[in-house]
Design a protein around this motif. Structure first.
Motif, PDB file in Angstrom:
ATOM      1  N   SER A 266       0.823  -1.212   0.000  1.00  0.00           N
ATOM      2  CA  SER A 266       0.000   0.000   0.000  1.00  0.00           C
ATOM      3  C   SER A 266       0.853   1.256   0.000  1.00  0.00           C
ATOM      4  O   SER A 266       0.558   2.220  -0.722  1.00  0.00           O
ATOM      5  N   GLU A 267       1.919   1.253   0.802  1.00  0.00           N
ATOM      6  CA  GLU A 267       2.773   2.448   0.877  1.00  0.00           C
ATOM      7  C   GLU A 267       3.525   2.661  -0.430  1.00  0.00           C
ATOM      8  O   GLU A 267       3.705   3.799  -0.882  1.00  0.00           O
ATOM      9  N   CYS A 272       4.305   5.675  -5.597  1.00  0.00           N
ATOM     10  CA  CYS A 272       4.250   5.626  -7.062  1.00  0.00           C
ATOM     11  C   CYS A 272       3.152   6.539  -7.613  1.00  0.00           C
ATOM     12  O   CYS A 272       3.346   7.226  -8.627  1.00  0.00           O
ATOM     13  N   LYS A 273       2.014   6.566  -6.941  1.00  0.00           N
ATOM     14  CA  LYS A 273       0.919   7.425  -7.391  1.00  0.00           C
ATOM     15  C   LYS A 273       1.316   8.890  -7.319  1.00  0.00           C
ATOM     16  O   LYS A 273       1.119   9.652  -8.279  1.00  0.00           O
ATOM     17  N   HIS A 274       1.864   9.305  -6.184  1.00  0.00           N
ATOM     18  CA  HIS A 274       2.196  10.714  -6.000  1.00  0.00           C
ATOM     19  C   HIS A 274       3.435  11.129  -6.797  1.00  0.00           C
ATOM     20  O   HIS A 274       3.564  12.302  -7.169  1.00  0.00           O
ATOM     21  N   SER A 275       4.321  10.183  -7.076  1.00  0.00           N
ATOM     22  CA  SER A 275       5.550  10.505  -7.821  1.00  0.00           C
ATOM     23  C   SER A 275       5.409  10.223  -9.313  1.00  0.00           C
ATOM     24  O   SER A 275       6.344  10.456 -10.075  1.00  0.00           O
ATOM     25  N   HIS A 276       4.245   9.699  -9.726  1.00  0.00           N
ATOM     26  CA  HIS A 276       3.990   9.374 -11.140  1.00  0.00           C
ATOM     27  C   HIS A 276       5.080   8.455 -11.685  1.00  0.00           C
ATOM     28  O   HIS A 276       5.751   8.759 -12.679  1.00  0.00           O
ATOM     29  N   LEU A 308       4.194  -8.086   2.733  1.00  0.00           N
ATOM     30  CA  LEU A 308       3.715  -7.039   1.823  1.00  0.00           C
ATOM     31  C   LEU A 308       2.494  -6.301   2.363  1.00  0.00           C
ATOM     32  O   LEU A 308       2.340  -5.095   2.155  1.00  0.00           O
ATOM     33  N   ASN A 309       1.624  -7.007   3.063  1.00  0.00           N
ATOM     34  CA  ASN A 309       0.303  -6.467   3.363  1.00  0.00           C
ATOM     35  C   ASN A 309      -0.033  -6.367   4.849  1.00  0.00           C
ATOM     36  O   ASN A 309      -1.099  -5.873   5.202  1.00  0.00           O
ATOM     37  N   LEU A 359       1.813  -5.949  -8.322  1.00  0.00           N
ATOM     38  CA  LEU A 359       1.536  -5.718  -6.908  1.00  0.00           C
ATOM     39  C   LEU A 359       0.086  -5.301  -6.716  1.00  0.00           C
ATOM     40  O   LEU A 359      -0.481  -4.570  -7.522  1.00  0.00           O
ATOM     41  N   LYS A 360      -0.489  -5.765  -5.620  1.00  0.00           N
ATOM     42  CA  LYS A 360      -1.832  -5.374  -5.229  1.00  0.00           C
ATOM     43  C   LYS A 360      -1.754  -4.656  -3.889  1.00  0.00           C
ATOM     44  O   LYS A 360      -1.093  -5.132  -2.961  1.00  0.00           O
TER      45      LYS A 360
END
Length: 371
Positions: A266-267, A272-276, A308-309, A359-360
């Motif tokens: 999740s982290e 990755c989302k915020h850093s594109h 991972l989770n 990854l999930k």
């Protein structure tokens, strides 16, 4: 001592009478309408967490002092995750009728121990009555120079992905605690069932024998032998300020950073989302303690999935430029687990046999759990 015998203000006096301010930025702490803080040359960092009984903790197996310690540490950890220095803490507690003065003092004792470890001042808060169980809300205030702050959005292609410590241990500690809780309640249920049967049959001798055994059932001792590390990781997590100090001493400035509260996968997705960007991490490089591995085998759980989770490890996940590779190798307890890629390449786990799996983000989400 009953709380209503001293009232709210008497309770606050007992909880805060020994607080001494340590930081120059703490001008006024407990004792006025507001705390007063002064930060002339720094950016101010503010984070807040609320812990709710039944959602974030279970008082069946959570000692109150350790609960207070954890409540403080998870907030202090957030400030470290921004590469900041924690300075002040504000604590609010909603108390139900089960708790006495000594219980609340135990919570505060744990909070104070966490604050003393990192030189943090308790500067205020609130107490109130709860009709739905214990709740603790903590706000941590920290500082950092503008150029030192590390956000989630700074990761760049080819950056190395690093984690501190080991992963999955707090989650497996929770599994052990929940198992022993189930065993305890099963013993209580079995005992009560036998009592009801003896009463139904008017078996006085059996009833007397059961009453003699009642204390044995109620004084059930959980089996934590060989799993003490995992239990501590769940009940008494540590903020990794030592890692931040080591990075500073070695002139390593992360490009992005988070603490691992909801699980590594999740982290990673957040960064990755915020850093594109995308990422590749290697299963064989994920750090896992021996107790975690053996407990996963005992519970017939997948070790990598737990790492991972699982969440609640409060280790640091961060990215650094590839040029810092040699510096990182010299740091004890820091593990390079992968690297940042282009966004269109996605987020993948490379298994021990070289296969790639997407990854999930399956880390813990209390809002989804309620649905």
């Amino acid at each position: 001592m009953e709380i209503n015998s001293i009232g709210e203000f008497g309770l606050i006096d007992r909880l805060t009478k020994n607080i001494e301010l340590k930081n120059k930025s703490s001008v006024m702490g407990v004792g006025d309408d507001c705390a007063v803080m002064h930060y002339p040359d720094k950016e101010v960092l503010v984070t807040s967490d609320m812990l709710m009984e039944g959602i974030h903790f279970d008082l069946v197996y959570t000692p109150l002092e350790q609960l207070g310690y954890k409540a403080a540490m998870v907030n202090i950890s957030d400030v470290f995750a921004m590469n900041g220095t924690p300075r002040q803490l504000i604590v609010s507690i909603a108390i139900d009728k089960r708790l006495q003065v000594e219980d609340v003092e135990a919570i505060y004792r744990g909070i104070q121990k966490a604050c003393d470890k990192w030189g943090v001042d308790i500067v205020g808060g609130d107490t109130t009555t709860s009709l739905t169980g214990l709740a603790i809300s903590v706000t941590c205030i920290g500082e950092a120079a503008k150029e030192d702050i590390v956000y989630r959005h700074g990761a760049n292609e080819t950056d190395l992905i690093c984690v501190s410590g080991d992963l999955g241990s707090a989650y497996m500690g929770l599994q052990i605690l929940e198992r022993e809780k189930s065993v305890y309640y099963q013993q209580i249920d079995d005992y009560n069932k036998k009592v009801r049967e003896a009463q139904k049959n008017n078996d006085v001798a059996k009833l007397n024998g059961l009453r003699a055994r009642r204390s044995m059932v109620e004084d059930f001792q959980p089996d934590f032998a060989g799993k003490e590390y995992l239990i501590d990781r769940q009940l008494k997590p540590e903020a990794r300020g030592d890692v931040i100090e080591a990075l500073r001493e070695n002139n390593i400035h992360p490009t992005a950073m988070m603490d691992i509260s909801d699980g590594l996968s999740s982290e990673l997705f957040h960064i990755c989302k915020h850093s594109h960007c995308g990422c590749r991490i290697y299963e064989k490089e994920i750090p896992i303690d021996y107790q975690t591995a053996s407990t996963c085998e005992e519970f017939n759980m997948n070790l990598t999935t737990a790492a991972l989770n699982g969440g609640e490890d409060y280790e640091l996940l961060f990215t650094v430029p590839i040029g810092d590779h040699e510096k990182l190798k010299a740091l004890e307890g820091i593990h390079q687990i992968g690297y940042i890629t282009k966004e269109e390449l996605g987020e993948y786990l490379v298994t021990r046999d070289g296969q790639e799996f997407e990854l999930k983000a399956q880390g813990w989400d209390h809002m989804k759990e309620e649905k």
